[in-house]
Write a protein that holds these residues in place. Structure first.
Motif, PDB file in Angstrom:
ATOM      1  N   ASP A 207       0.841  -1.195   0.000  1.00 60.54           N
ATOM      2  CA  ASP A 207       0.000   0.000   0.000  1.00 60.54           C
ATOM      3  C   ASP A 207       0.878   1.248   0.000  1.00 60.54           C
ATOM      4  OD1 ASP A 207      -1.875   1.955   0.282  1.00 60.54           O
ATOM      5  OD2 ASP A 207      -2.552   1.353   2.282  1.00 60.54           O
ATOM      6  N   PRO A 208       0.889   2.032  -1.077  1.00 57.45           N
ATOM      7  CA  PRO A 208       1.730   3.236  -1.120  1.00 57.45           C
ATOM      8  C   PRO A 208       1.224   4.338  -0.189  1.00 57.45           C
ATOM      9  CG  PRO A 208       0.343   3.123  -3.069  1.00 57.45           C
ATOM     10  CD  PRO A 208       0.160   1.823  -2.344  1.00 57.45           C
ATOM     11  N   PHE A 209      -0.012   4.200   0.308  1.00 61.11           N
ATOM     12  CA  PHE A 209      -0.561   5.187   1.235  1.00 61.11           C
ATOM     13  C   PHE A 209      -0.198   4.863   2.684  1.00 61.11           C
ATOM     14  CE2 PHE A 209      -3.258   6.296  -2.338  1.00 61.11           C
ATOM     15  CZ  PHE A 209      -3.484   7.650  -2.159  1.00 61.11           C
ATOM     16  N   ALA A 210       0.483   3.744   2.926  1.00 61.07           N
ATOM     17  CA  ALA A 210       0.830   3.347   4.294  1.00 61.07           C
ATOM     18  C   ALA A 210       1.668   4.444   4.957  1.00 61.07           C
ATOM     19  CB  ALA A 210       1.599   2.030   4.273  1.00 61.07           C
ATOM     20  N   GLY A 211       1.239   4.849   6.142  1.00 55.72           N
ATOM     21  CA  GLY A 211       1.965   5.879   6.880  1.00 55.72           C
ATOM     22  C   GLY A 211       1.619   7.295   6.487  1.00 55.72           C
TER      23      GLY A 211
END
Length: 403
Positions: A207-211
Motif C-alpha cells: 500500500d503506497p498510502f501506508a503511513g
C-alpha cells in the motif's frame, strides 16, 4: 533429476549515474551459470548503498520505502523460483525475470483509474451521484497531468507506484492546481479508493498510502440568524428569478431539505397525519434514509403560493427549483441585496434549519437527526452550530444557583 543452480543479487553501477546524481539499482538473476539483468526502476545516492545487505543505509522515508520494495522483490523471486521448482519444468533466469515483472507491468495506474471511473459511471443514480463521478474524473485527469510534468510519462505501471508518487500528487494538487486542503483530501480519498481496489485484486502487494495521513482543516459553515431569515422573507424582489430562488431557499431553511431532495420533491411526498397536519415523508437521495418533517407555517405559505404557478406546472414540480449552480450564484446576489455578509449557498439552508429553526428552539438533537435523514447523530452534531442564545438558555439554571 539434476537440481538447477539459482541465485540473484541487487547492485548499483557507480560509473553510470543518472542526471540527478543517483545510481540506478539493478537486479541480476542467474540460473545454471546463465544470468540476466534488469533495472528495478529505483535509484539511490551511491554513498547510501550497502552492497553487503543490498539495501540503503539511509533512515529517511525514501530509503525505508526502497528497502521495503527490495525486500518485496526478493520474496517474489523466491516464490517464483519455488513454484517453478515444484512443477519440475525446465526454467531459465529470463523466465524468472519475465514472471517477476509481467503481472504488475500489464496493469498501469491511469488505465485502472479510467476503468474504475467507467464502471461507477454506469451506477449514476443507483450507487453514485453524477458529481461524485465527476470528482473521480477530475482526480484522474490531475493525476495524468502530474505524471507528465513530474515523471515525463503518460502512464505508470503499478509496480512503480510508491509513497513518493503519492506525495508528489498531493503537492501537484496544492501548487499547480491551487486546491485547498479539504479539496486535496477529497481527491486523495478518490485516489486511495482506486489503490485499495488494486490491492484487493492482488494487482499490488504494498500500500503506497501506508503511513500517510491527511488532516482536514475545520471550516466554519455559515448559518442564518432569525433576524436574517426575517429579512429574506420580507424582502421584495423585482426580479422573478431572484424571488423563485429566495422562496425555494426559505422553504429549505424551514424543512432542512438538501438541494437534490427539494429538486425532486413532488406532491405525493407531502401528506397529512391523523390531526390533519402536513408532513414531508421522503427518502433522501444521498443516503437512502427515510425522513419525516412536519411543515411549519412558512413552508405551507410557499407551497400555496406556487400551487398554480406556470413554471411548476410545466416541470410537474411543486416548487420552481432551478439548477444548483444557478441557485448558488443567485443566492450571492440575494445576500448582497439583503445586506447579509455571509456566504449563502443551498446547503446554508440545511444548516440553518438544524441550528436556528430547531436547535435554538429546544428540539432534541435526536429528532433533528431524524428530520435531516442522517444515518449517524454525529453528523447532526457537526451540522448544528451552538449559538450564544442556546448557551444563555442552558446557563439560566446555573445563574440562579450562583447569583
Amino acid at each position: 533429476m539434476k537440481r538447477n543452480s539459482f541465485g540473484f543479487v541487487f547492485f548499483i553501477k557507480r560509473t553510470k549515474l543518472l542526471k540527478n546524481g543517483e545510481a540506478p539499482i539493478r537486479l541480476r538473476i542467474k540460473v545454471n551459470s546463465v544470468a540476466v539483468e534488469s533495472q528495478i526502476k529505483r535509484s539511490i545516492r551511491p554513498e547510501l548503498w550497502n552492497q553487503g545487505t543490498e539495501s540503503s543505509t539511509g533512515r529517511d522515508r525514501h530509503s525505508v520505502e526502497l528497502n521495503d520494495y527490495i525486500r518485496m522483490l526478493k520474496l517474489k523471486i523466491l516464490t517464483i523460483h519455488r513454484d517453478l521448482e515444484l512443477t519440475g519444468a525446465h526454467f531459465t533466469a529470463r523466465l524468472i525475470m519475465d514472471k517477476l515483472y509481467s503481472a504488475e507491468e500489464k496493469r498501469t495506474l491511469v488505465a485502472i483509474f479510467r476503468k474504475h471511473n467507467d464502471d461507477i459511471r454506469k451506477l449514476i443514480g443507483i450507487d453514485y451521484e453524477k458529481r461524485t463521478v465527476t470528482r473521480y474524473d477530475s482526480c484522474c485527469l490531475y493525476l495524468e497531468d502530474m505524471l507528465k510534468s513530474t515523471y515525463g510519462k503518460d502512464d505508470i505501471s503499478l509496480i512503480e507506484v510508491n509513497g513518493e508518487l503519492i506525495r508528489n500528487y498531493e503537492m501537484h494538487l496544492k501548487t499547480v492546481r491551487g486546491c485547498q486542503q479539504n479539496t486535496v483530501i477529497r481527491y486523495m480519498k478518490c485516489f486511495k479508493k482506486v489503490i485499495n481496489m488494486a490491492i484487493a485484486n492482488e494487482w499490488m502487494s504494498k500500500d503506497p498510502f501506508a503511513g500517510i495521513r491527511f488532516t482536514a482543516k475545520e471550516v466554519i459553515k455559515d448559518v442564518l440568524t432569525k433576524d436574517e431569515l426575517d429579512t429574506l422573507i420580507n424582502k421584495e424582489f423585482h426580479s422573478k428569478r431572484l424571488e423563485y430562488v429566495r422562496d425555494v431557499f426559505i422553504f429549505c431553511c424551514f424543512t432542512g431539505l438538501a438541494y437534490v431532495d427539494v429538486n425532486n420533491l413532488r406532491a405525493e411526498d407531502i401528506g397529512t397525519d391523523n390531526n390533519g397536519d402536513l408532513w414531508i415523508r421522503k427518502t433522501r437521495q444521498k443516503t437512502d434514509v427515510e425522513f419525516h418533517v412536519p411543515l411549519l407555517g412558512v413552508p405551507k405559505t410557499i407551497l400555496r403560493k406556487y400551487k398554480d404557478d406556470p413554471q411548476c406546472y410545466k416541470t410537474e414540480s411543486i416548487l420552481p427549483v432551478t439548477s444548483n449552480q444557478k441557485m448558488n450564484s443567485y443566492l450571492k446576489e440575494i445576500a448582497e441585496l439583503c445586506g447579509i455578509s455571509k456566504n449563502m449557498t443551498t446547503h446554508t439552508a440545511r444548516r440553518t434549519y438544524a441550528t436556528t429553526v430547531c436547535h435554538e428552539n429546544g428540539v432534541a438533537i435526536e429528532n433533528i437527526s431524524k428530520m435531516l435523514g442522517h444515518k449517524d447523530i454525529r453528523m447532526t452534531m457537526h451540522y448544528t452550530k451552538i449559538a450564544d442564545a442556546t448557551i444563555k438558555r442552558d446557563m439560566e439554571q446555573v445563574k440562579r444557583v450562583f447569583s
